[in-house]
Design a protein around this motif. Structure first.
Motif, PDB file in Angstrom:
ATOM      1  N   ASP A  10      34.586  35.034  26.002  1.00  0.00           N
ATOM      2  CA  ASP A  10      33.210  35.194  26.453  1.00  0.00           C
ATOM      3  C   ASP A  10      33.111  36.371  27.428  1.00  0.00           C
ATOM      4  O   ASP A  10      34.110  36.827  27.977  1.00  0.00           O
ATOM      5  CB  ASP A  10      32.717  33.927  27.145  1.00  0.00           C
ATOM      6  CG  ASP A  10      32.416  32.809  26.160  1.00  0.00           C
ATOM      7  OD1 ASP A  10      32.651  32.997  24.946  1.00  0.00           O
ATOM      8  OD2 ASP A  10      31.956  31.740  26.598  1.00  0.00           O
ATOM      9  N   GLU A  11      31.890  36.824  27.632  1.00  0.00           N
ATOM     10  CA  GLU A  11      31.662  37.918  28.579  1.00  0.00           C
ATOM     11  C   GLU A  11      32.163  37.512  29.959  1.00  0.00           C
ATOM     12  O   GLU A  11      31.885  36.405  30.439  1.00  0.00           O
ATOM     13  CB  GLU A  11      30.171  38.255  28.640  1.00  0.00           C
ATOM     14  CG  GLU A  11      29.838  39.436  29.529  1.00  0.00           C
ATOM     15  CD  GLU A  11      28.356  39.777  29.529  1.00  0.00           C
ATOM     16  OE1 GLU A  11      27.961  40.661  30.307  1.00  0.00           O
ATOM     17  OE2 GLU A  11      27.617  39.154  28.747  1.00  0.00           O
ATOM     18  N   GLY A  12      32.893  38.386  30.586  1.00  0.00           N
ATOM     19  CA  GLY A  12      33.405  38.112  31.921  1.00  0.00           C
ATOM     20  C   GLY A  12      34.745  37.411  31.942  1.00  0.00           C
ATOM     21  O   GLY A  12      35.301  37.170  33.023  1.00  0.00           O
ATOM     22  N   ALA A  13      35.290  37.077  30.774  1.00  0.00           N
ATOM     23  CA  ALA A  13      36.584  36.395  30.731  1.00  0.00           C
ATOM     24  C   ALA A  13      37.671  37.295  31.298  1.00  0.00           C
ATOM     25  O   ALA A  13      37.845  38.423  30.846  1.00  0.00           O
ATOM     26  CB  ALA A  13      36.912  35.992  29.298  1.00  0.00           C
ATOM     27  N   ASP A  14      38.399  36.791  32.257  1.00  0.00           N
ATOM     28  CA  ASP A  14      39.409  37.620  32.917  1.00  0.00           C
ATOM     29  C   ASP A  14      40.392  36.698  33.638  1.00  0.00           C
ATOM     30  O   ASP A  14      39.987  35.861  34.447  1.00  0.00           O
ATOM     31  CB  ASP A  14      38.751  38.563  33.920  1.00  0.00           C
ATOM     32  CG  ASP A  14      39.690  39.674  34.376  1.00  0.00           C
ATOM     33  OD1 ASP A  14      40.903  39.404  34.521  1.00  0.00           O
ATOM     34  OD2 ASP A  14      39.207  40.802  34.601  1.00  0.00           O
ATOM     35  N   ARG A  15      41.680  36.891  33.363  1.00  0.00           N
ATOM     36  CA  ARG A  15      42.686  36.060  34.019  1.00  0.00           C
ATOM     37  C   ARG A  15      42.727  36.284  35.527  1.00  0.00           C
ATOM     38  O   ARG A  15      43.201  35.427  36.268  1.00  0.00           O
ATOM     39  CB  ARG A  15      44.058  36.340  33.403  1.00  0.00           C
ATOM     40  CG  ARG A  15      44.279  35.668  32.056  1.00  0.00           C
ATOM     41  CD  ARG A  15      45.576  36.114  31.411  1.00  0.00           C
ATOM     42  NE  ARG A  15      45.458  37.453  30.842  1.00  0.00           N
ATOM     43  CZ  ARG A  15      46.435  38.065  30.194  1.00  0.00           C
ATOM     44  NH1 ARG A  15      47.613  37.460  30.043  1.00  0.00           N
ATOM     45  NH2 ARG A  15      46.254  39.264  29.689  1.00  0.00           N
ATOM     46  N   SER A  16      42.220  37.408  35.982  1.00  0.00           N
ATOM     47  CA  SER A  16      42.233  37.674  37.423  1.00  0.00           C
ATOM     48  C   SER A  16      41.238  36.791  38.172  1.00  0.00           C
ATOM     49  O   SER A  16      41.252  36.745  39.409  1.00  0.00           O
ATOM     50  CB  SER A  16      41.899  39.149  37.692  1.00  0.00           C
ATOM     51  OG  SER A  16      40.560  39.438  37.354  1.00  0.00           O
ATOM     52  N   ARG A  17      40.381  36.072  37.433  1.00  0.00           N
ATOM     53  CA  ARG A  17      39.408  35.186  38.072  1.00  0.00           C
ATOM     54  C   ARG A  17      40.011  33.815  38.388  1.00  0.00           C
ATOM     55  O   ARG A  17      39.305  32.907  38.809  1.00  0.00           O
ATOM     56  CB  ARG A  17      38.167  35.041  37.184  1.00  0.00           C
ATOM     57  CG  ARG A  17      37.444  36.366  36.983  1.00  0.00           C
ATOM     58  CD  ARG A  17      36.230  36.244  36.090  1.00  0.00           C
ATOM     59  NE  ARG A  17      35.135  35.540  36.750  1.00  0.00           N
ATOM     60  CZ  ARG A  17      33.912  35.407  36.235  1.00  0.00           C
ATOM     61  NH1 ARG A  17      33.638  35.937  35.045  1.00  0.00           N
ATOM     62  NH2 ARG A  17      32.975  34.765  36.876  1.00  0.00           N
ATOM     63  N   LEU A  18      41.321  33.672  38.182  1.00  0.00           N
ATOM     64  CA  LEU A  18      42.039  32.447  38.555  1.00  0.00           C
ATOM     65  C   LEU A  18      42.502  32.557  40.007  1.00  0.00           C
ATOM     66  O   LEU A  18      43.167  33.520  40.385  1.00  0.00           O
ATOM     67  CB  LEU A  18      43.246  32.242  37.645  1.00  0.00           C
ATOM     68  CG  LEU A  18      44.205  31.105  38.031  1.00  0.00           C
ATOM     69  CD1 LEU A  18      43.504  29.757  37.974  1.00  0.00           C
ATOM     70  CD2 LEU A  18      45.434  31.116  37.125  1.00  0.00           C
ATOM     71  N   ARG A  19      42.172  31.557  40.784  1.00  0.00           N
ATOM     72  CA  ARG A  19      42.602  31.487  42.187  1.00  0.00           C
ATOM     73  C   ARG A  19      43.318  30.162  42.397  1.00  0.00           C
ATOM     74  O   ARG A  19      42.798  29.104  42.038  1.00  0.00           O
ATOM     75  CB  ARG A  19      41.385  31.578  43.114  1.00  0.00           C
ATOM     76  CG  ARG A  19      41.700  31.371  44.595  1.00  0.00           C
ATOM     77  CD  ARG A  19      40.469  31.610  45.447  1.00  0.00           C
ATOM     78  NE  ARG A  19      39.353  30.734  45.101  1.00  0.00           N
ATOM     79  CZ  ARG A  19      39.187  29.509  45.608  1.00  0.00           C
ATOM     80  NH1 ARG A  19      40.063  29.028  46.484  1.00  0.00           N
ATOM     81  NH2 ARG A  19      38.154  28.776  45.255  1.00  0.00           N
ATOM     82  N   VAL A  20      44.504  30.209  42.951  1.00  0.00           N
ATOM     83  CA  VAL A  20      45.261  28.994  43.254  1.00  0.00           C
ATOM     84  C   VAL A  20      45.062  28.653  44.722  1.00  0.00           C
ATOM     85  O   VAL A  20      45.417  29.431  45.605  1.00  0.00           O
ATOM     86  CB  VAL A  20      46.754  29.171  42.925  1.00  0.00           C
ATOM     87  CG1 VAL A  20      47.529  27.904  43.281  1.00  0.00           C
ATOM     88  CG2 VAL A  20      46.929  29.495  41.444  1.00  0.00           C
ATOM     89  N   ALA A  21      44.452  27.504  44.967  1.00  0.00           N
ATOM     90  CA  ALA A  21      44.089  27.104  46.322  1.00  0.00           C
ATOM     91  C   ALA A  21      45.253  26.404  47.013  1.00  0.00           C
ATOM     92  O   ALA A  21      46.180  25.905  46.378  1.00  0.00           O
ATOM     93  CB  ALA A  21      42.875  26.179  46.284  1.00  0.00           C
TER      94      ALA A  21
END
Length: 309
Positions: free
Chosen positions: A56-67
């Motif tokens: 989908d638009e905006g799909a990016d693995r860099s948008r993963l954040r580990v809290a």
């Protein structure tokens, strides 16, 4: 929109990859010390299949954040997917913590493979936002999600959860009532138990059992489920003729639904048989092989349905 993934094992990691592919920000948390490394490996391994299926638009693995904590992962999340281990006491504690850590309008969905929400929500201050969202492994590839609320779940929350999953491309079974194991797992479990019986009684090998499905009824099930398959088995008379003709065979001893004792001998037979069937293919090779096959089957079924008159 941010989705929180609580638990970063095989299921939680697969969910995280899928949510990223749908263009969400994903905040994940898992107490294991190596959780982040495992999670990022899972996402990377899933990404080629997700890319082939379409991002989908905006799909990016860099948008993963580990809290660093459960509360940090849930901050600002509109939807939470809980994938903690299948331990009832642990599920109760985690779901109670998630309700306390999320906004009043956030949905908290559990990936549980069998526990009813009524049993898991007992410690939550507000169980109205708790719902089961049971996926099939791997969640990034298999479309099915079974959605069902507990006795104290707000029906509107159950509907919202089902609509959310449908909106991101999942195939949803919205169940009318709680059922331990849900629908698909109960069907799958019956087949699995019969397979264990046959191996335990030396009636069939692991390889023969798997081939009986992959080379037989399993080829039909992506198109028609078992009920419609039997309907077609009745010819022009359909299910009625099938039942009239083959109904007496239901009394034949063709299956044993009680689970066999998982003895050391049976366990060893399953382990040895599976290893023999895998032969020289290691785990990553088998995963890649499975992913390619499932993608091909799904596309073939979609093409056939579009071509139907």
């Amino acid at each position: 929109m941010t989705v929180a993934c609580i638990g970063a094992g095989v299921i939680g990691g697969g969910w995280a990859a899928y949510f990223l592919a749908r263009g969400f920000d994903v905040a994940a948390w898992d107490p294991a010390p190596d959780a982040e490394a495992r999670l990022r490996r899972t996402v990377d391994a899933a990404w080629p299949a997700l890319t082939e299926l379409g991002l989908d638009e905006g799909a990016d693995r860099s948008r993963l954040r580990v809290a660093g904590s459960l509360a940090e992962a849930c901050a600002g999340a509109a939807f939470v997917q809980e994938s903690a281990p299948e331990d009832l006491a642990l599920k109760r504690a985690v779901l109670a913590d998630l309700v306390a850590a999320t906004a009043d309008d956030a949905i908290v969905a559990s990936s549980t493979s069998g526990f009813p929400m009524g049993e898991m929500a007992t410690s939550a201050a507000d169980p109205s936002r708790l719902v089961v969202g049971h996926p099939f492994n791997p969640p990034y590839l298999i479309p099915l999600v079974e959605v069902v609320g507990g006795p104290r779940t707000d029906p509107a929350v159950t509907r919202r959860a089902a609509d959310f999953y449908r909106g991101i491309g999942k195939s949803v079974i919205e169940m009318d009532r709680e059922l331990p194991g849900f629908v698909a797992n109960r069907l799958q479990e019956a087949l699995w138990r019969e397979a264990l019986h046959m191996v335990a009684n030396d009636e069939a090998t692991v390889e023969q059992i798997d081939a009986a499905i992959t080379e037989g009824p399993g080829l039909r099930w992506p198109v028609h489920g078992p009920c419609l398959t039997f309907h077609l088995a009745g010819g022009e008379g359909g299910m009625a003729h099938m039942l009239d003709h083959f109904g007496p065979s239901l009394l034949a001893p063709w299956t044993r639904l009680a689970a066999p004792e998982l003895t050391g001998e049976l366990r060893d037979a399953m382990v040895t048989g599976t290893a023999a069937e895998a032969d020289t293919r290691d785990f990553p090779t088998l995963v890649a092989e499975r992913d390619r096959a499932v993608i091909a089957i799904r596309r073939a079924v979609e093409t056939a349905r579009r071509a139907s008159p």
